[in-house]
Design a protein around this motif. Structure first.
Motif, mmCIF file in Angstrom:
data_model
loop_
_atom_site.group_PDB
_atom_site.id
_atom_site.type_symbol
_atom_site.label_atom_id
_atom_site.label_comp_id
_atom_site.label_asym_id
_atom_site.label_seq_id
_atom_site.Cartn_x
_atom_site.Cartn_y
_atom_site.Cartn_z
ATOM 1 N N SER A 131 -10.838 -12.077 10.521
ATOM 2 C CA SER A 131 -11.210 -12.394 9.200
ATOM 3 C C SER A 131 -10.504 -13.678 8.856
ATOM 4 N N LYS A 132 -9.881 -14.321 9.808
ATOM 5 C CA LYS A 132 -9.369 -15.497 9.596
ATOM 6 C C LYS A 132 -8.241 -15.662 8.589
ATOM 7 N N ILE A 133 -7.627 -14.694 8.398
ATOM 8 C CA ILE A 133 -6.288 -14.416 7.503
ATOM 9 C C ILE A 133 -5.093 -15.291 8.179
ATOM 10 N N GLY A 134 -4.520 -16.119 7.367
ATOM 11 C CA GLY A 134 -3.570 -16.833 7.808
ATOM 12 C C GLY A 134 -2.153 -15.970 7.858
ATOM 13 N N ILE A 135 -1.259 -16.104 8.880
ATOM 14 C CA ILE A 135 -0.161 -15.041 9.089
ATOM 15 C C ILE A 135 0.593 -15.203 7.868
ATOM 16 N N ASP A 136 0.877 -16.442 7.351
ATOM 17 C CA ASP A 136 1.490 -16.763 6.247
ATOM 18 C C ASP A 136 0.977 -16.483 4.809
ATOM 19 N N ASP A 137 -0.408 -15.946 4.634
ATOM 20 C CA ASP A 137 -1.101 -15.371 3.570
ATOM 21 C C ASP A 137 -0.300 -14.289 2.954
ATOM 22 N N PRO A 138 0.158 -14.717 1.544
ATOM 23 C CA PRO A 138 1.121 -13.759 0.845
ATOM 24 C C PRO A 138 0.276 -12.267 0.653
ATOM 25 N N ALA A 139 -1.159 -12.149 0.875
ATOM 26 C CA ALA A 139 -1.737 -11.021 0.754
ATOM 27 C C ALA A 139 -1.622 -10.028 2.043
ATOM 28 N N LEU A 140 -1.077 -10.687 2.907
ATOM 29 C CA LEU A 140 -1.473 -9.907 4.486
ATOM 30 C C LEU A 140 -0.588 -8.704 4.626
ATOM 31 N N TRP A 141 0.516 -8.407 3.701
ATOM 32 C CA TRP A 141 1.123 -7.112 3.724
ATOM 33 C C TRP A 141 0.490 -6.241 3.025
ATOM 34 N N ARG A 142 -0.124 -6.601 1.884
ATOM 35 C CA ARG A 142 -0.696 -5.668 0.834
ATOM 36 C C ARG A 142 -2.091 -5.272 1.660
ATOM 37 N N LEU A 143 -2.943 -6.139 2.541
ATOM 38 C CA LEU A 143 -3.746 -6.166 3.316
ATOM 39 C C LEU A 143 -3.710 -4.854 4.310
ATOM 40 N N ARG A 144 -2.250 -5.006 4.979
ATOM 41 C CA ARG A 144 -1.792 -4.096 5.987
ATOM 42 C C ARG A 144 -1.590 -2.930 5.441
ATOM 43 N N ASP A 145 -1.012 -2.886 4.290
ATOM 44 C CA ASP A 145 -0.880 -1.486 3.497
ATOM 45 C C ASP A 145 -2.189 -0.688 3.185
ATOM 46 N N ALA A 146 -3.026 -1.530 2.886
ATOM 47 C CA ALA A 146 -4.531 -0.865 2.357
ATOM 48 C C ALA A 146 -5.085 -0.724 3.839
ATOM 49 N N TYR A 147 -5.179 -1.289 4.881
ATOM 50 C CA TYR A 147 -5.543 -0.869 5.987
ATOM 51 C C TYR A 147 -5.027 0.465 6.548
ATOM 52 N N MET A 148 -3.772 0.578 6.612
ATOM 53 C CA MET A 148 -3.064 1.912 7.153
ATOM 54 C C MET A 148 -3.186 2.917 6.157
ATOM 55 N N ALA A 149 -3.284 2.485 4.855
ATOM 56 C CA ALA A 149 -3.643 3.727 4.011
ATOM 57 C C ALA A 149 -4.946 4.311 4.264
ATOM 58 N N ALA A 150 -6.060 3.552 4.277
ATOM 59 C CA ALA A 150 -7.271 4.057 4.797
ATOM 60 C C ALA A 150 -7.169 4.748 6.157
ATOM 61 N N ALA A 151 -6.530 4.327 7.071
ATOM 62 C CA ALA A 151 -6.401 4.945 8.434
ATOM 63 C C ALA A 151 -5.613 6.295 8.062
ATOM 64 N N GLU A 152 -4.608 6.387 7.402
ATOM 65 C CA GLU A 152 -3.787 7.561 7.196
ATOM 66 C C GLU A 152 -4.902 8.341 6.503
ATOM 67 N N HIS A 153 -5.608 8.127 5.561
ATOM 68 C CA HIS A 153 -6.366 8.939 4.624
ATOM 69 C C HIS A 153 -7.537 9.677 5.644
ATOM 70 N N LEU A 154 -8.241 8.763 6.469
ATOM 71 C CA LEU A 154 -9.126 9.227 7.426
ATOM 72 C C LEU A 154 -8.490 10.282 8.337
ATOM 73 N N TRP A 155 -7.485 10.193 8.871
ATOM 74 C CA TRP A 155 -6.721 10.887 9.692
ATOM 75 C C TRP A 155 -6.491 12.350 9.164
ATOM 76 N N SER A 156 -5.812 12.155 8.146
ATOM 77 C CA SER A 156 -5.463 13.361 7.294
ATOM 78 C C SER A 156 -6.557 14.210 7.026
ATOM 79 N N SER A 157 -7.741 13.472 6.508
ATOM 80 C CA SER A 157 -9.030 14.156 6.072
ATOM 81 C C SER A 157 -9.484 14.883 7.612
ATOM 82 N N ILE A 158 -9.769 14.233 8.449
ATOM 83 C CA ILE A 158 -10.052 15.109 9.859
ATOM 84 C C ILE A 158 -9.284 16.049 10.060
ATOM 85 N N MET A 159 -8.000 16.017 10.180
ATOM 86 C CA MET A 159 -7.031 16.969 10.612
ATOM 87 C C MET A 159 -7.454 18.396 9.482
#
Length: 116
Positions: free
Chosen positions: A43-71
């Motif tokens: 996605s060419k997101i810069g490592i210094d992009d202030p939104a990076l940690w919010r994006l990581r949280d959203a990514y991990m929240a989606a992964a957690e939601h999918l995993w929990s839903s499957i289980m």
């Protein structure tokens, strides 16, 4: 299992390297972190992009939601049921549709040269 093995025998060297890395990340308990790193790079997101940690949280929240839903929706027992497989197929279809939409949008955003 057999189909998966046959597919891996036809992989290009680049695809085989990606599969090997994916297996290593999965074995090391870092598959989600690796996926997020790949997302950041592609996605060419810069490592210094202030939104990076919010994006990581959203990514991990989606992964957690999918995993929990499957289980939560797996039928009891150690063997997958036809209903389990239908649910997995539905998840795959949903992801395939998203991927196709994303790729179409990416293709439209790329400049073209010449004419046909």
């Amino acid at each position: 299992m057999g189909e998966s093995k046959r597919k891996s025998e036809r992989l290009s060297p680049v695809d085989q390297a990606a599969l090997d890395l994916t297996r290593k990340l999965a074995n090391d308990g870092k598959i989600l972190e690796g996926g997020f790193a790949a997302y950041v790079v592609t996605s060419k997101i810069g490592i210094d992009d202030p939104a990076l940690w919010r994006l990581r949280d959203a990514y991990m929240a989606a992964a957690e939601h999918l995993w929990s839903s499957i289980m939560a929706t797996l039928d009891p027992g150690e063997i997958e049921t036809p209903a389990d497989m239908r649910r997995m197929d539905a998840i795959q279809a949903e992801l395939d549709a998203w991927r196709a939409q994303k790729m179409a949008a990416l293709a439209q955003s790329m400049p073209t040269k010449g004419s046909a």
